[in-house]
Structure formats: C-alpha cells, structure tokens
Design a protein around this motif. Structure first.
Motif, PDB file in Angstrom:
ATOM      1  N   ASP A 306      76.411  54.247 128.409  1.00 22.30           N
ATOM      2  CA  ASP A 306      76.306  55.688 128.173  1.00 22.30           C
ATOM      3  C   ASP A 306      75.552  55.953 126.864  1.00 22.30           C
ATOM      4  OD1 ASP A 306      76.771  58.321 128.870  1.00 22.30           O
ATOM      5  OD2 ASP A 306      78.557  58.463 127.620  1.00 22.30           O
ATOM      6  N   ASN A 307      75.877  55.171 125.820  1.00 21.22           N
ATOM      7  CA  ASN A 307      75.167  55.343 124.551  1.00 21.22           C
ATOM      8  C   ASN A 307      73.691  54.992 124.698  1.00 21.22           C
ATOM      9  OD1 ASN A 307      77.317  56.227 123.120  1.00 21.22           O
ATOM     10  ND2 ASN A 307      77.755  54.286 122.109  1.00 21.22           N
ATOM     11  N   ALA A 308      73.418  53.874 125.385  1.00 23.55           N
ATOM     12  CA  ALA A 308      72.016  53.449 125.558  1.00 23.55           C
ATOM     13  C   ALA A 308      71.228  54.582 126.221  1.00 23.55           C
ATOM     14  CB  ALA A 308      71.969  52.182 126.406  1.00 23.55           C
ATOM     15  N   ARG A 309      71.856  55.235 127.180  1.00 20.36           N
ATOM     16  CA  ARG A 309      71.203  56.319 127.917  1.00 20.36           C
ATOM     17  C   ARG A 309      71.080  57.565 127.023  1.00 20.36           C
ATOM     18  NH1 ARG A 309      72.998  60.584 130.351  1.00 20.36           N
ATOM     19  NH2 ARG A 309      75.063  60.158 129.532  1.00 20.36           N
ATOM     20  N   LYS A 310      72.180  57.903 126.325  1.00 17.00           N
ATOM     21  CA  LYS A 310      72.189  59.131 125.516  1.00 17.00           C
ATOM     22  C   LYS A 310      71.175  59.076 124.383  1.00 17.00           C
ATOM     23  CE  LYS A 310      76.490  59.246 124.107  1.00 17.00           C
ATOM     24  NZ  LYS A 310      77.863  59.504 123.671  1.00 17.00           N
ATOM     25  N   TYR A 311      71.032  57.889 123.783  1.00 13.05           N
ATOM     26  CA  TYR A 311      70.202  57.797 122.591  1.00 13.05           C
ATOM     27  C   TYR A 311      68.816  57.228 122.889  1.00 13.05           C
ATOM     28  CZ  TYR A 311      74.672  58.939 120.571  1.00 13.05           C
ATOM     29  OH  TYR A 311      75.864  59.578 120.287  1.00 13.05           O
ATOM     30  N   SER A 312      68.378  57.389 124.154  1.00  9.89           N
ATOM     31  CA  SER A 312      67.017  56.988 124.536  1.00  9.89           C
ATOM     32  C   SER A 312      66.334  58.201 125.154  1.00  9.89           C
ATOM     33  CB  SER A 312      67.045  55.891 125.597  1.00  9.89           C
ATOM     34  OG  SER A 312      67.654  54.730 125.110  1.00  9.89           O
ATOM     35  N   ALA A 334      70.642  46.474 126.027  1.00  8.39           N
ATOM     36  CA  ALA A 334      69.498  46.709 125.129  1.00  8.39           C
ATOM     37  C   ALA A 334      68.755  47.963 125.560  1.00  8.39           C
ATOM     38  CB  ALA A 334      68.575  45.502 125.156  1.00  8.39           C
ATOM     39  N   ASP A 335      68.478  48.827 124.575  1.00  8.05           N
ATOM     40  CA  ASP A 335      67.677  50.006 124.899  1.00  8.05           C
ATOM     41  C   ASP A 335      66.475  50.079 123.979  1.00  8.05           C
ATOM     42  OD1 ASP A 335      68.167  51.751 122.493  1.00  8.05           O
ATOM     43  OD2 ASP A 335      70.240  51.531 123.145  1.00  8.05           O
ATOM     44  N   ARG A 336      65.529  50.932 124.347  1.00  3.34           N
ATOM     45  CA  ARG A 336      64.373  51.150 123.475  1.00  3.34           C
ATOM     46  C   ARG A 336      64.399  52.594 122.968  1.00  3.34           C
ATOM     47  NH1 ARG A 336      59.676  49.050 126.889  1.00  3.34           N
ATOM     48  NH2 ARG A 336      60.516  47.105 127.704  1.00  3.34           N
ATOM     49  N   GLN A 353      82.512  58.359 113.618  1.00  2.00           N
ATOM     50  CA  GLN A 353      81.271  58.132 112.882  1.00  2.00           C
ATOM     51  C   GLN A 353      80.098  58.418 113.782  1.00  2.00           C
ATOM     52  OE1 GLN A 353      80.768  57.441 109.668  1.00  2.00           O
ATOM     53  NE2 GLN A 353      82.972  57.703 109.457  1.00  2.00           N
ATOM     54  N   GLN A 354      79.289  59.356 113.384  1.00  3.03           N
ATOM     55  CA  GLN A 354      78.081  59.656 114.133  1.00  3.03           C
ATOM     56  C   GLN A 354      76.938  59.597 113.142  1.00  3.03           C
ATOM     57  OE1 GLN A 354      79.563  63.390 115.866  1.00  3.03           O
ATOM     58  NE2 GLN A 354      79.329  62.341 117.810  1.00  3.03           N
ATOM     59  N   VAL A 355      75.882  58.938 113.551  1.00  2.00           N
ATOM     60  CA  VAL A 355      74.808  58.680 112.604  1.00  2.00           C
ATOM     61  C   VAL A 355      74.067  59.966 112.275  1.00  2.00           C
ATOM     62  CG1 VAL A 355      72.626  57.486 112.362  1.00  2.00           C
ATOM     63  CG2 VAL A 355      74.613  56.296 113.281  1.00  2.00           C
ATOM     64  N   GLY A 368      83.238  56.482 121.002  1.00  2.00           N
ATOM     65  CA  GLY A 368      82.856  55.516 122.029  1.00  2.00           C
ATOM     66  C   GLY A 368      82.833  54.078 121.534  1.00  2.00           C
ATOM     67  N   LEU A 369      82.169  53.833 120.414  1.00  4.34           N
ATOM     68  CA  LEU A 369      82.035  52.458 119.931  1.00  4.34           C
ATOM     69  C   LEU A 369      83.340  51.945 119.322  1.00  4.34           C
ATOM     70  CD1 LEU A 369      78.472  52.457 118.371  1.00  4.34           C
ATOM     71  CD2 LEU A 369      79.226  51.394 120.496  1.00  4.34           C
ATOM     72  N   HIS A 370      84.100  52.872 118.790  1.00  2.70           N
ATOM     73  CA  HIS A 370      85.400  52.484 118.252  1.00  2.70           C
ATOM     74  C   HIS A 370      86.276  51.936 119.386  1.00  2.70           C
ATOM     75  CE1 HIS A 370      88.892  52.515 115.754  1.00  2.70           C
ATOM     76  NE2 HIS A 370      89.532  53.291 116.602  1.00  2.70           N
TER      77      HIS A 370
HETATM   78  P1  ADP Z   1      79.304  59.097 120.180  1.00  2.17           P
HETATM   79  O1  ADP Z   1      80.452  59.676 120.903  1.00  2.17           O
HETATM   80  O2  ADP Z   1      78.807  59.958 119.055  1.00  2.17           O
HETATM   81  O3  ADP Z   1      78.233  58.587 121.057  1.00  2.17           O
HETATM   82  P2  ADP Z   1      79.864  56.346 119.498  1.00  2.17           P
HETATM   83  O4  ADP Z   1      81.050  55.785 118.775  1.00  2.17           O
HETATM   84  O5  ADP Z   1      79.635  55.891 120.877  1.00  2.17           O
HETATM   85  O6  ADP Z   1      79.985  57.911 119.401  1.00  2.17           O
HETATM   86  O7  ADP Z   1      78.595  56.010 118.623  1.00  2.17           O
HETATM   87  C1  ADP Z   1      78.621  56.293 117.224  1.00  2.17           C
HETATM   88  C2  ADP Z   1      77.216  56.617 116.745  1.00  2.17           C
HETATM   89  O8  ADP Z   1      76.399  55.444 116.801  1.00  2.17           O
HETATM   90  C3  ADP Z   1      76.522  57.649 117.628  1.00  2.17           C
HETATM   91  O9  ADP Z   1      76.803  58.952 117.194  1.00  2.17           O
HETATM   92  C4  ADP Z   1      75.065  57.297 117.455  1.00  2.17           C
HETATM   93  O10 ADP Z   1      74.529  57.935 116.318  1.00  2.17           O
HETATM   94  C5  ADP Z   1      75.079  55.781 117.200  1.00  2.17           C
HETATM   95  N1  ADP Z   1      74.735  55.013 118.411  1.00  2.17           N
HETATM   96  C6  ADP Z   1      75.592  54.430 119.278  1.00  2.17           C
HETATM   97  N2  ADP Z   1      74.935  53.779 120.254  1.00  2.17           N
HETATM   98  C7  ADP Z   1      73.614  53.944 120.001  1.00  2.17           C
HETATM   99  C8  ADP Z   1      72.392  53.516 120.643  1.00  2.17           C
HETATM  100  N3  ADP Z   1      72.415  52.763 121.739  1.00  2.17           N
HETATM  101  N4  ADP Z   1      71.230  53.891 120.079  1.00  2.17           N
HETATM  102  C9  ADP Z   1      71.209  54.636 118.954  1.00  2.17           C
HETATM  103  N5  ADP Z   1      72.304  55.077 118.296  1.00  2.17           N
HETATM  104  C10 ADP Z   1      73.498  54.737 118.804  1.00  2.17           C
END
Ligand code: ADP
Length: 404
Positions: A306-312, A334-336, A353-355, A368-370
């Motif tokens: 889901d993250n790979a998709r959201k952040y691509s 792996a995403d680009r 934590q969100q970047v 999600g990552l937590h």
């Molecule tokens: P969120 O619910 O915000 O997606 P996550 O814990 O899954 O929270 O991810 C934390 C942060 O890490 C995200 O807000 C995003 O900024 C960064 N991140 C996670 N996965 C990716 C990814 N594949 N590419 C770029 N940034 C990512």
C-alpha cells in the motif's frame, strides 16, 4: 602487533550488532539485582574472585553487573575495548577459556592482566534470538586455572539466565511503550477524528435545515464533503484498529505454516481489483513457508504494498519478491516512487511518523510501518529500508525459516 591491533574490530562494530545491543536498553544503566544475583552466584559456585555481565560496545565494554573482590572493577563499570577479554568471545561467538592469559595469543598483551590482576578467564557469549552476540558472561581469576567441564556447564546455564533476564526486560519496556502509545492514541482520536466529524455534522445540518432551498450543485458539494470526510474517518479508524492489534502482543498469535508467496499474490490481486493502474511485478517460490499468524503476515504485506503504491506516481512499477535463504525467508518490496530522505529513515517506523508534514491524512496516519515492524518482530524477524529521495524505496522483511 599490539593487543589493540589484534582486536576483531569489524565484527564488534557491525551496525546491526550495535543496534541490537542498544535495543537491550541496558547500556549505561545502574546495577540491577536480577543480574547481580547471577554474577554473585557464579563467583560463589565456581569459586572465582570476579564475574561479569559484559556488554561489548563499539569502543568499550560496559559491565551491567560486576561481582568482584577487585574494587577497581566494581567502581569503573566499564573499560576501553583494549582491556576486554570478553570481546573475543563476542567475536568468535564461542566459549573462550583461558588458563594463563600471559601465554594466550589473544590476550597476552592485554593491559587488564596487570591493571585488574587477571590470569585466567572463562566467558560465554550472550547471543540473542536474532543471533547477535551482545556481550559475554564470564568469570576471571587472579591465578592460572584449568576450567573444568562442570564449571563451564554452570557458566552456560547462568549465561542462559542472563539472556532470559534481558528478554524479560525488553518485554517490560515494550509493554510500557504500548501504554504510552495508548495515551497517544486517545490524543489522536480526540484531535484528528474531531475535524472530519465537525465537517460532517456541519454539512449535514445545513442540508437538513436548508436543503429544500439549495440548488443541486450546492447540495452535491455538501454531500461530497460528508462522503469524503466519512472516508477519512474510516481510514483512520482502520489504521487504529490494526495498530491496536499490533500492540496486543499478549494476544494469542497463531503459529501455523504460512505460504508467503501465496499471501503476496493474493494481496496483489486485491490491489489490482481496486486499481488497475499500478504495475505490480511479483515473484516467489512455492516453498516460501514461514511459521506464524497468517492475518498478521497478510497485514505486513498489505501495508508495504500500500505504501509503495501510495508514494509512487500512477503507473510506476512496484516489484515484490520472495526469496528463500538457508535460515531466512525474505520479502522485498521495491518501488520507484518519491523515496525518503536519509536522515528521516530511522523515524519512519515510529508511530505517527510521517515524512511529509503537509500530506493528506487520507494517505494514512503514520501507523502502517509501525504495525509492520511490530508484527514482523513478533515473528522473530526484522525489517529494513533502503531509500533515496526521488528514486524510490526498498523495504526488506526477513522472517526466520522454519526448523524442519
Ligand atoms: P502512513 O500511514 O503515513 O503511510 P506509514 O507508517 O506507513 O504511515 O509510513 C510512514 C511514513 O514513511 C509515510 O508517511 C511516508 O512519508 C514514508 N513512507 C513509507 N513508505 C514509503 C515508500 N514506499 N516510499 C516513500 N515514503 C514512504
């Protein structure tokens, strides 16, 4: 060559080993009875003047526990690595038995022989569940000494108790962290769920009170707001539910054979059904079996994809691969996409934590990552990320292969 030059620096300084050592939360902490009891027992049963729980850091050894008639050792509680016998047990990951330090190639020039009056040494490496040698449990004598097999057996048993104590401690710390996160969760609920709820209530009461006199466009716009804010709340609630499951480390976790490749394929199909634009490339052997909780593992795979998709960008390729190694099963996603700045990488696994501060909350709430890390660690695995800003990210989950 001096003793310092002979020290096995590379292994000692391995970043993974040092990270695991830090996670014990034992470095630079005061003495604790639970550990002191074990070193005292060692000196009493084995009849040696000194026993240590030594944690071998990158440049020093820190004594979590010292039982010794040597006042300097008790007072110092740490020495530079050049004084450490235990570092050699850490490096070799094996018991180290020294009958006469003056004759032993690893330590014959070690200044501790004189400073702390050590002539013989028996040390057992403290190896954690992930295979990191964190330090050693040892006894030392100011006389030369031939260690008997019974003494070594006793030391091994006591070293195992030291490891149990370390594990218990990290469980307690984990539980405290859960408690802290619960309070945080309440803060988030009261803060973040309030906004969309206010918007929903505002729009719906306007529709109720003045709906009859509104034109279709205005009505539609209020309905859109209600719908969109409802979706936001649903997304946030789902994230929180997943997270509370993640926290329930005490909740029974299934321990069944789980086919990782099959899960990966299933999750990808679900994503494809919802959105055809993402290009997934999936690879994995049929024998990628791990022992664990299928629901949790599916959540790990889902969150990473889901993250790979959201952040691509739309249509950008995502590669998901399972590989079977001797002792580990790896899942690589792996995403680009947009990638993550290097100095932010250590924070992304922390809750909330969100970047990108400005990001739309519908992307997630930073859990999600937590959840991924929690679930993976509950399975005895680890997760790592490699990423470059603007180029993409690769998340690698390593799970232990079953002992067949
Ligand atoms: P969120 O619910 O915000 O997606 P996550 O814990 O899954 O929270 O991810 C934390 C942060 O890490 C995200 O807000 C995003 O900024 C960064 N991140 C996670 N996965 C990716 C990814 N594949 N590419 C770029 N940034 C990512």
């Amino acid at each position: 060559m001096s003793a310092v030059d002979m020290a096995p620096r590379d292994e000692i300084r391995s970043s993974k080993r040092l990270a695991a050592l830090k996670r014990t939360n034992l470095l630079d902490t005061p003495p604790e009875e639970a550990f002191d009891r074990l070193t005292r027992l060692a000196t009493m049963i084995i009849g040696a003047p000194t026993s240590l729980v030594s944690l071998v850091d990158s440049e020093r050894q820190f004594f979590k526990s010292v039982s010794s008639s040597n006042e300097n050792l008790v007072k110092d509680r740490e020495t530079p690595l050049s004084y450490s016998f235990c570092q050699h047990a850490v490096h070799s990951r094996r018991d180290l038995l020294i009958e006469d330090a003056r004759m032993h190639p690893l330590v014959q020039n070690n200044p501790a022989i004189v400073k702390y009056d050590i002539l013989s040494y028996a040390g057992i490496p403290l190896i954690d569940d992930d295979g990191h040698a964190l330090g050693a449990f040892c006894v030392m004598d100011s006389e030369t000494r031939q260690w008997t097999s019974q003494e070594i057996e006793i030391l091994r048993e006591l070293a195992a108790l030291v490891l149990t104590e370390m594990k218990l401690r990290s469980t307690v710390i984990g539980l405290r962290e859960i408690d802290r996160m619960r309070s945080e969760l309440i803060a988030v609920i009261s803060h973040d769920l309030r906004n969309p709820l206010t918007a929903i209530l505002g729009s719906s009461s306007l529709l109720l009170s003045r709906g009859d006199s509104m034109d279709a466009e205005d009505k539609n716009s209020f309905l859109q707001t209600i719908h969109h804010q409802g979706e936001r709340m649903l997304k946030m609630t789902e994230d929180m539910l997943r997270r509370s499951k993640a926290e329930a480390a005490q909740a029974p976790m299934e321990q069944k054979p789980v086919d990782l490749t099959a899960i990966l394929e299933r999750v990808v199909e679900t994503f494809k059904a919802a959105d055809r634009s993402t290009k997934f490339a999936v690879q994995g052997p049929a024998d990628a079996i791990v022992i664990g909780d299928e629901g949790m593992i599916e959540q790990v795979v889902t969150n990473l994809l889901d993250n790979a998709r959201k952040y691509s960008d739309e249509g950008s390729p995502i590669k998901a691969q399972v590989t079977v190694e001797d002792k580990r099963i790896l899942l690589e996603v792996a995403d680009r996409g947009r990638g993550i700045e290097e100095d932010l990488l250590p924070t992304i696994f922390q809750p909330f934590q969100q970047v990108d501060d400005a990001q739309d909350i519908s992307m997630g709430v930073g859990l999600g990552l937590h959840i991924v890390r929690n679930f993976v660690e509950l399975h005895g695995g680890s997760v790592e990320v490699a990423s470059r800003k603007g180029e993409g990210s690769t998340f690698t989950v390593a799970l232990p292969a079953p002992n067949l």
